[in-house]
Write a protein that holds these residues in place. Structure first.
Motif, PDB file in Angstrom:
ATOM      1  N   LEU A  14       5.728  -9.132  -2.566  1.00 23.08           N
ATOM      2  CA  LEU A  14       5.166  -8.119  -1.650  1.00 23.08           C
ATOM      3  C   LEU A  14       6.387  -7.564  -0.530  1.00 23.08           C
ATOM      4  O   LEU A  14       6.040  -6.544  -0.154  1.00 23.08           O
ATOM      5  CB  LEU A  14       4.117  -7.872  -1.373  1.00 23.08           C
ATOM      6  CG  LEU A  14       2.662  -7.854  -2.922  1.00 23.08           C
ATOM      7  CD1 LEU A  14       1.711  -7.851  -1.872  1.00 23.08           C
ATOM      8  CD2 LEU A  14       3.573  -6.419  -3.609  1.00 23.08           C
ATOM      9  N   LEU A  15       6.611  -8.874   0.126  1.00 26.04           N
ATOM     10  CA  LEU A  15       7.316  -8.602   1.051  1.00 26.04           C
ATOM     11  C   LEU A  15       8.988  -8.441   1.027  1.00 26.04           C
ATOM     12  O   LEU A  15       8.990  -7.207   1.240  1.00 26.04           O
ATOM     13  CB  LEU A  15       7.466  -9.714   2.473  1.00 26.04           C
ATOM     14  CG  LEU A  15       6.104  -9.811   3.004  1.00 26.04           C
ATOM     15  CD1 LEU A  15       6.059 -11.614   3.919  1.00 26.04           C
ATOM     16  CD2 LEU A  15       5.960  -9.112   3.638  1.00 26.04           C
ATOM     17  N   THR A  74      -2.145  -6.961   2.720  1.00 23.74           N
ATOM     18  CA  THR A  74      -3.329  -8.178   2.663  1.00 23.74           C
ATOM     19  C   THR A  74      -4.533  -7.922   1.363  1.00 23.74           C
ATOM     20  O   THR A  74      -3.951  -7.692   0.863  1.00 23.74           O
ATOM     21  CB  THR A  74      -4.326  -7.650   4.289  1.00 23.74           C
ATOM     22  OG1 THR A  74      -5.380  -8.255   4.234  1.00 23.74           O
ATOM     23  CG2 THR A  74      -5.910  -6.690   3.707  1.00 23.74           C
ATOM     24  N   HIS A  75      -5.092  -8.902   1.434  1.00 27.56           N
ATOM     25  CA  HIS A  75      -5.840  -9.126   0.302  1.00 27.56           C
ATOM     26  C   HIS A  75      -7.657  -9.072   0.644  1.00 27.56           C
ATOM     27  O   HIS A  75      -7.719  -9.877   1.611  1.00 27.56           O
ATOM     28  CB  HIS A  75      -5.791 -10.361  -0.665  1.00 27.56           C
ATOM     29  CG  HIS A  75      -6.231 -10.474  -1.378  1.00 27.56           C
ATOM     30  ND1 HIS A  75      -6.611  -9.766  -2.140  1.00 27.56           N
ATOM     31  CD2 HIS A  75      -7.345 -11.854  -1.551  1.00 27.56           C
ATOM     32  CE1 HIS A  75      -7.179 -10.241  -3.001  1.00 27.56           C
ATOM     33  NE2 HIS A  75      -7.877 -11.365  -2.785  1.00 27.56           N
ATOM     34  N   VAL A 117       4.493  -6.353   7.423  1.00 32.62           N
ATOM     35  CA  VAL A 117       3.936  -7.016   6.741  1.00 32.62           C
ATOM     36  C   VAL A 117       2.923  -8.020   6.732  1.00 32.62           C
ATOM     37  O   VAL A 117       2.730  -6.859   6.001  1.00 32.62           O
ATOM     38  CB  VAL A 117       3.492  -7.204   9.153  1.00 32.62           C
ATOM     39  CG1 VAL A 117       4.452  -6.846  10.120  1.00 32.62           C
ATOM     40  CG2 VAL A 117       1.969  -6.828   9.240  1.00 32.62           C
ATOM     41  N   ALA A 118       2.258  -9.671   5.973  1.00 36.70           N
ATOM     42  CA  ALA A 118       1.370  -9.197   5.218  1.00 36.70           C
ATOM     43  C   ALA A 118       0.560 -10.199   6.434  1.00 36.70           C
ATOM     44  O   ALA A 118       1.257 -11.418   7.668  1.00 36.70           O
ATOM     45  CB  ALA A 118       2.078 -10.108   4.673  1.00 36.70           C
ATOM     46  N   ALA A 119      -0.884 -10.059   6.480  1.00 42.55           N
ATOM     47  CA  ALA A 119      -1.283 -10.993   7.905  1.00 42.55           C
ATOM     48  C   ALA A 119      -3.445 -10.963   6.662  1.00 42.55           C
ATOM     49  O   ALA A 119      -2.909  -9.962   5.945  1.00 42.55           O
ATOM     50  CB  ALA A 119      -1.695  -9.590   8.621  1.00 42.55           C
ATOM     51  N   ALA A 120      -3.396 -12.202   6.270  1.00 38.93           N
ATOM     52  CA  ALA A 120      -3.726 -12.392   5.488  1.00 38.93           C
ATOM     53  C   ALA A 120      -4.395 -13.807   5.312  1.00 38.93           C
ATOM     54  O   ALA A 120      -4.971 -14.095   4.568  1.00 38.93           O
ATOM     55  CB  ALA A 120      -3.585 -11.956   3.620  1.00 38.93           C
ATOM     56  N   GLY A 121      -4.313 -14.194   6.522  1.00 35.56           N
ATOM     57  CA  GLY A 121      -5.449 -15.253   6.649  1.00 35.56           C
ATOM     58  C   GLY A 121      -4.297 -16.476   6.284  1.00 35.56           C
ATOM     59  O   GLY A 121      -5.519 -17.755   5.782  1.00 35.56           O
ATOM     60  N   THR A 161      -2.440  -2.043   3.072  1.00 34.57           N
ATOM     61  CA  THR A 161      -2.781  -1.879   2.391  1.00 34.57           C
ATOM     62  C   THR A 161      -2.759  -3.318   1.289  1.00 34.57           C
ATOM     63  O   THR A 161      -2.876  -4.507   1.976  1.00 34.57           O
ATOM     64  CB  THR A 161      -1.864  -1.163   0.718  1.00 34.57           C
ATOM     65  OG1 THR A 161      -0.303  -2.495   1.559  1.00 34.57           O
ATOM     66  CG2 THR A 161      -0.842  -0.539   1.466  1.00 34.57           C
ATOM     67  N   ASP A 162      -4.591  -3.006   0.593  1.00 28.21           N
ATOM     68  CA  ASP A 162      -4.838  -4.414   0.072  1.00 28.21           C
ATOM     69  C   ASP A 162      -4.553  -4.526  -1.672  1.00 28.21           C
ATOM     70  O   ASP A 162      -3.920  -3.972  -2.506  1.00 28.21           O
ATOM     71  CB  ASP A 162      -6.923  -3.661  -0.164  1.00 28.21           C
ATOM     72  CG  ASP A 162      -7.046  -4.858  -0.899  1.00 28.21           C
ATOM     73  OD1 ASP A 162      -7.113  -6.026  -0.826  1.00 28.21           O
ATOM     74  OD2 ASP A 162      -7.870  -4.944  -2.160  1.00 28.21           O
ATOM     75  N   THR A 163      -3.669  -5.290  -1.480  1.00 34.62           N
ATOM     76  CA  THR A 163      -3.116  -6.077  -2.708  1.00 34.62           C
ATOM     77  C   THR A 163      -3.279  -7.230  -2.907  1.00 34.62           C
ATOM     78  O   THR A 163      -4.223  -8.415  -2.801  1.00 34.62           O
ATOM     79  CB  THR A 163      -1.653  -6.505  -2.392  1.00 34.62           C
ATOM     80  OG1 THR A 163      -1.842  -7.697  -1.125  1.00 34.62           O
ATOM     81  CG2 THR A 163      -0.610  -4.894  -1.727  1.00 34.62           C
ATOM     82  N   PRO A 164      -3.282  -7.886  -4.447  1.00 30.54           N
ATOM     83  CA  PRO A 164      -3.569  -9.097  -4.635  1.00 30.54           C
ATOM     84  C   PRO A 164      -2.391 -10.734  -3.743  1.00 30.54           C
ATOM     85  O   PRO A 164      -1.407 -10.604  -3.194  1.00 30.54           O
ATOM     86  CB  PRO A 164      -3.258  -9.568  -6.173  1.00 30.54           C
ATOM     87  CG  PRO A 164      -3.315  -7.874  -6.986  1.00 30.54           C
ATOM     88  CD  PRO A 164      -2.316  -7.630  -5.173  1.00 30.54           C
ATOM     89  N   PHE A 165      -3.572 -11.825  -3.468  1.00 28.40           N
ATOM     90  CA  PHE A 165      -3.220 -12.930  -3.068  1.00 28.40           C
ATOM     91  C   PHE A 165      -2.077 -12.912  -3.108  1.00 28.40           C
ATOM     92  O   PHE A 165      -1.255 -13.711  -2.812  1.00 28.40           O
ATOM     93  CB  PHE A 165      -4.436 -13.335  -2.169  1.00 28.40           C
ATOM     94  CG  PHE A 165      -4.195 -14.669  -1.510  1.00 28.40           C
ATOM     95  CD1 PHE A 165      -3.393 -14.140   0.028  1.00 28.40           C
ATOM     96  CD2 PHE A 165      -3.802 -16.244  -1.980  1.00 28.40           C
ATOM     97  CE1 PHE A 165      -3.383 -15.068   1.177  1.00 28.40           C
ATOM     98  CE2 PHE A 165      -3.093 -16.900  -0.574  1.00 28.40           C
ATOM     99  CZ  PHE A 165      -3.140 -16.181   0.916  1.00 28.40           C
ATOM    100  N   GLU A 166      -2.182 -12.931  -4.436  1.00 27.32           N
ATOM    101  CA  GLU A 166      -0.837 -14.063  -5.137  1.00 27.32           C
ATOM    102  C   GLU A 166       0.386 -13.442  -4.554  1.00 27.32           C
ATOM    103  O   GLU A 166       1.475 -14.311  -4.534  1.00 27.32           O
ATOM    104  CB  GLU A 166      -1.115 -13.825  -6.222  1.00 27.32           C
ATOM    105  CG  GLU A 166      -0.127 -14.991  -7.534  1.00 27.32           C
ATOM    106  CD  GLU A 166      -0.144 -16.260  -7.373  1.00 27.32           C
ATOM    107  OE1 GLU A 166      -1.025 -16.462  -6.979  1.00 27.32           O
ATOM    108  OE2 GLU A 166       1.133 -16.448  -7.597  1.00 27.32           O
TER     109      GLU A 166
END
Ligand code: GLN
Length: 231
Positions: A65-66, A16-17, A73-77, A53-58
């Protein structure tokens, strides 16, 4: 659904970011939020714990990242977009959003045209930034990019930018805590958020969809919504 294999045994690893309140933010050393609660339901269903884990949105929105195996999973709005679907697979939609402008309360900036010659803040790699770029020539504002929502909204408070563009849900949430700001206009971009998995991970995507469907039917989804968006 077939076998679900996770990159770290016994854990559902989420990229996520931060911060993207109320979808994900740090609180007392823990990451909490609407998306966190939804993915916790998936982890429960799999009998594992979610690790965030906190990662850049880019890196999230590009699918990088996936695909590199950094997270399950990526869950970031994150808005489901055709260009993003080329690099990852999305769950069924779980939230609706549209772009909006955050300004200081009573400011004259109530449309993109009002921002001619002014500074518009955007968040790197987002649909809001894309919308700002697409409409820049017609409206003649300067775009100032920020790495995350916290920096973007602070720039409105300090006057570093005249307005900020981002998703309506997070901006209305910000206004609740910062009554010296307001949302002056919404643009009907008709976005839907999805939880993403690596391309072809149908087993995990299917499980997420089952969990979302069940949560909507049981009222659990509404309870989580109320927890983060009520009042
Ligand atoms: N929904 C927007 C997008 O997908 C913003 C997401 C975010 O900043 N976390 O680009």
């Amino acid at each position: 659904t077939g076998e679900i294999s996770l990159i770290n045994e016994g854990k559902l690893t989420t990229c996520t970011h931060l911060p993207y309140k109320p979808f994900q933010m740090s609180e007392g050393g823990k990451v909490v939020g609407f998306d966190v609660d939804l993915v916790d339901l998936v982890a429960d269903e799999l009998g594992v714990k979610q690790e965030i884990t906190d990662t850049p949105f880019e890196g999230i929105q590009s699918g990088e990242l996936l695909n590199s195996g950094k997270c399950d999973v990526a869950a970031a709005g994150m808005t489901i977009l055709p260009v993003r679907e080329q690099n990852m697979d999305f769950s069924d939609p779980y939230f609706e959003a549209t772009q909006a402008l955050l300004v200081k309360k009573g400011s004259p900036y109530r449309s993109l045209a009002d921002l001619r010659g002014k500074k518009l803040g955007t968040q790197l790699g987002t649909t809001g930034e894309e919308y700002a770029k697409q409409n820049q020539d017609a409206n003649g504002y300067e775009i100032i990019q920020f790495e995350d929502l916290g920096l973007l909204t602070t720039a409105v408070l300090t006057g570093q930018v005249d307005a900020a563009i981002n998703d309506n849900g997070v901006l209305y949430d910000f206004v609740k805590d910062n009554p010296e700001t307001e949302v002056s206009v919404e643009f009907d971009t008709g976005e839907q958020y999805g939880i993403a998995v690596r391309t072809g991970n149908d087993a995990l995507r299917g499980k997420i969809n089952d969990v979302l469907k069940k949560a909507k039917e049981s009222g659990e989804y509404d309870r989580i919504y109320e927890k983060w968006f009520g009042k």
